[in-house]
Write an enzyme that holds these catalytic residues in place. Structure first.
Site, PDB file in Angstrom:
ATOM      1  N   HIS A  62     -14.211   4.230 -41.006  1.00  0.00           N
ATOM      2  CA  HIS A  62     -14.802   3.200 -40.236  1.00  0.00           C
ATOM      3  C   HIS A  62     -13.852   2.109 -39.459  1.00  0.00           C
ATOM      4  CE1 HIS A  62     -18.309   0.552 -39.901  1.00  0.00           C
ATOM      5  NE2 HIS A  62     -17.192  -0.236 -39.453  1.00  0.00           N
ATOM      6  N   GLU A  63     -13.080   1.805 -40.660  1.00  0.00           N
ATOM      7  CA  GLU A  63     -12.025   0.576 -39.937  1.00  0.00           C
ATOM      8  C   GLU A  63     -11.151   1.274 -39.069  1.00  0.00           C
ATOM      9  OE1 GLU A  63     -13.105  -2.187 -40.406  1.00  0.00           O
ATOM     10  OE2 GLU A  63     -14.415  -2.114 -42.189  1.00  0.00           O
ATOM     11  N   HIS A  66     -12.610   1.252 -35.673  1.00  0.00           N
ATOM     12  CA  HIS A  66     -12.275   0.104 -35.059  1.00  0.00           C
ATOM     13  C   HIS A  66     -10.965   0.070 -34.340  1.00  0.00           C
ATOM     14  CE1 HIS A  66     -16.169  -1.405 -35.821  1.00  0.00           C
ATOM     15  NE2 HIS A  66     -16.047  -1.501 -37.119  1.00  0.00           N
TER      16      HIS A  66
END
Length: 261
Positions: A62-63, A66
């Site tokens: 997820h990170e 980003h």
């Protein structure tokens, strides 16, 4: 070695997959095998390890999403911060990115999203790019959820060991809850990050002080029984579209909580 060569080597090092992430992924694979084969003496603890390690892997991805989107949008400082290594210890807020989401998982079986990588927004031009950077994380959870539920949709999971199917169903449900919650337009969550570039300066200024409390506020609201019931009704409806049955998710939740009888 020339200056240019040194920079390239340094940049490559910044993007090398971290041994810490590989170790977490290895725990996921080994514990998943233990659940599948029934090899572990304590099968419920193996389910616990499989779900927690799988959840942490999804948080890292997820990170990473980003960070990778920010890199291609103009923030070239991302590599220097180590975000492209998938190392959870490199995140700006390890407590928010890893510790709190895992704690919420243990407390309530909710895939509450975490934050955050520090992105130098001043390097990025265009409101659409800012929105895409915020959307990239929860979209990763959506993709992860679909991949986990695909065997149920295709019917290939029918003959799999029941404990493994239940664990997979529970982990998929967590991904769906994370994606859904993260897309809420609440300050501090990615959903707000998607719409924020399109808001006026005055609105953003008034909302900014509430951003640190957005995630905790969402978790508090979910503890209201009526809200919790409606929320999980929606979650079970969504996973049901992919052939994941309610009882499998419930069984996975039970196996996960090995400390309860």
């Amino acid at each position: 070695m020339s200056v240019i060569q040194m920079r390239r080597t340094h940049s490559g090092g910044d993007r090398r997959v971290s041994p810490i992430f590989l170790g977490i992924a290895a725990v996921m694979v080994v514990s998943g095998w233990a659940v599948w084969s029934g090899f572990a003496a304590n099968g419920r603890f193996a389910v616990f390890l499989f779900v927690v390690s799988g959840w942490i892997v999804s948080l890292c991805l997820h990170e990473y999403a980003h960070a990778r989107t920010a890199l291609h949008s103009g923030d070239t400082s991302i590599g220097e911060k180590g975000y492209l290594t998938l190392n959870p210890l490199k995140y700006t807020h390890v407590a928010l990115s890893i510790v709190l989401p895992v704690l919420f998982l243990l407390m309530g079986g909710i895939g509450l999203p975490g934050g955050a990588v520090f992105i130098e927004r001043n390097r990025i031009r265009g409101r659409l790019r800012h929105s895409l950077i915020s959307a990239a994380g929860p979209l990763t959870n959506v993709l992860f959820a679909v991949l986990l539920m695909l065997p149920f949709t295709l019917g290939t999971a029918d003959g799999w060991p029941s404990a493994f199917r239940a664990s997979l169903a529970f982990l998929a449900m967590l991904q769906v809850t994370s994606a859904l919650l993260n897309f809420l337009p609440v300050p501090g969550l990615d959903g707000y990050g998607v719409v924020e570039p399109w808001l006026s300066y005055e609105v953003k200024r008034q909302v900014a002080p509430f951003a640190p409390f957005g995630m905790l506020a969402v978790f508090g609201v979910l503890y209201i029984r009526s809200v919790n019931e409606k929320f999980f009704d929606l979650i079970y409806t969504i996973v049901g579209w992919f052939g994941v049955q309610d009882f499998l998710v419930a069984e996975g939740d039970f196996l996960f909580r090995f400390w309860q009888r």
